[in-house]
Write an enzyme that holds these catalytic residues in place. Structure first.
Site, PDB file in Angstrom:
ATOM      1  N   ILE A  55       0.852  -1.191   0.000  1.00 46.47           N
ATOM      2  CA  ILE A  55       0.000   0.000   0.000  1.00 46.47           C
ATOM      3  C   ILE A  55       0.891   1.245   0.000  1.00 46.47           C
ATOM      4  O   ILE A  55       1.009   1.956   1.000  1.00 46.47           O
ATOM      5  CB  ILE A  55      -0.966   0.007   1.218  1.00 46.47           C
ATOM      6  N   PRO A  56       1.565   1.495  -1.125  1.00 47.22           N
ATOM      7  CA  PRO A  56       2.373   2.714  -1.197  1.00 47.22           C
ATOM      8  C   PRO A  56       1.462   3.944  -1.109  1.00 47.22           C
ATOM      9  O   PRO A  56       0.326   3.902  -1.576  1.00 47.22           O
ATOM     10  CB  PRO A  56       3.061   2.613  -2.559  1.00 47.22           C
ATOM     11  N   HIS A  57       1.962   4.990  -0.476  1.00 44.89           N
ATOM     12  CA  HIS A  57       1.120   6.168  -0.295  1.00 44.89           C
ATOM     13  C   HIS A  57       1.965   7.426  -0.124  1.00 44.89           C
ATOM     14  O   HIS A  57       3.155   7.351   0.152  1.00 44.89           O
ATOM     15  CB  HIS A  57       0.201   5.993   0.917  1.00 44.89           C
ATOM     16  N   GLY A  58       1.301   8.555  -0.279  1.00 47.10           N
ATOM     17  CA  GLY A  58       1.972   9.833  -0.107  1.00 47.10           C
ATOM     18  C   GLY A  58       0.971  10.970  -0.130  1.00 47.10           C
ATOM     19  O   GLY A  58      -0.162  10.819  -0.580  1.00 47.10           O
TER      20      GLY A  58
END
Length: 154
Positions: free
Chosen positions: A64-67
């Site tokens: 769950i990559p996020h930014g």
């Protein structure tokens, strides 16, 4: 918060081919750019910077990559089901084949955390994940991710 609030069918890539974590993140950033209107490079750099703090590969083949980005108007997701899993430096050292990229406005605060929690909860459901892995249809994946039965309390 329902995942259908975060992701639309055009943001789902049901048969993605990527050879590495970096290439996967670049492809996700490209799709996110087409959805948000934010430059692909800005999205990629933000997500890569977050990955440097520690992998967002949460285990069981899921990441769950996020930014947070100033140009994002609302919390937005992009989902990919990979044909062949890639090394994502996940917590369990297993390769990743399901990835949910989450982008949030810089001021999202608790809503960003709620969205991450919601995604994690849905992707912890073994039955849902098995069905997602078993289909190559974006509309079907969207329906599975959006199914409120998957919204049982954690």
């Amino acid at each position: 918060m329902d995942l259908s609030d975060l992701i639309d069918v055009p943001a789902i890539m049901p048969t993605l081919k990527a050879n590495s974590k970096k290439q996967l993140l670049q492809i996700l950033a490209e799709r996110a750019a087409s959805i948000t209107g934010i430059p692909e490079r800005e999205i990629f750099d933000t997500v890569l910077q977050r990955e440097r703090l520690g992998s967002t590969g949460v285990g069981n083949g899921i990441a769950i990559p996020h930014g947070k980005l100033s140009g994002v108007k609302r919390i937005t997701g992009v989902f990919a089901r990979l044909d062949t899993p890639v090394d994502f430096e996940a917590l369990d050292d297993e390769p990743v084949d399901l990835v949910f990229l989450l982008l949030a406005p810089e001021g999202a605060g608790a809503d960003h955390l709620k969205a991450l929690s919601r995604i994690a909860r849905v992707l912890r459901d073994g039955e849902t994940v098995a069905k997602v892995r078993g289909t190559h249809d974006a509309t079907a994946i969207h329906a599975l991710l959006s199914d409120t039965q998957g919204s049982k309390a954690a």
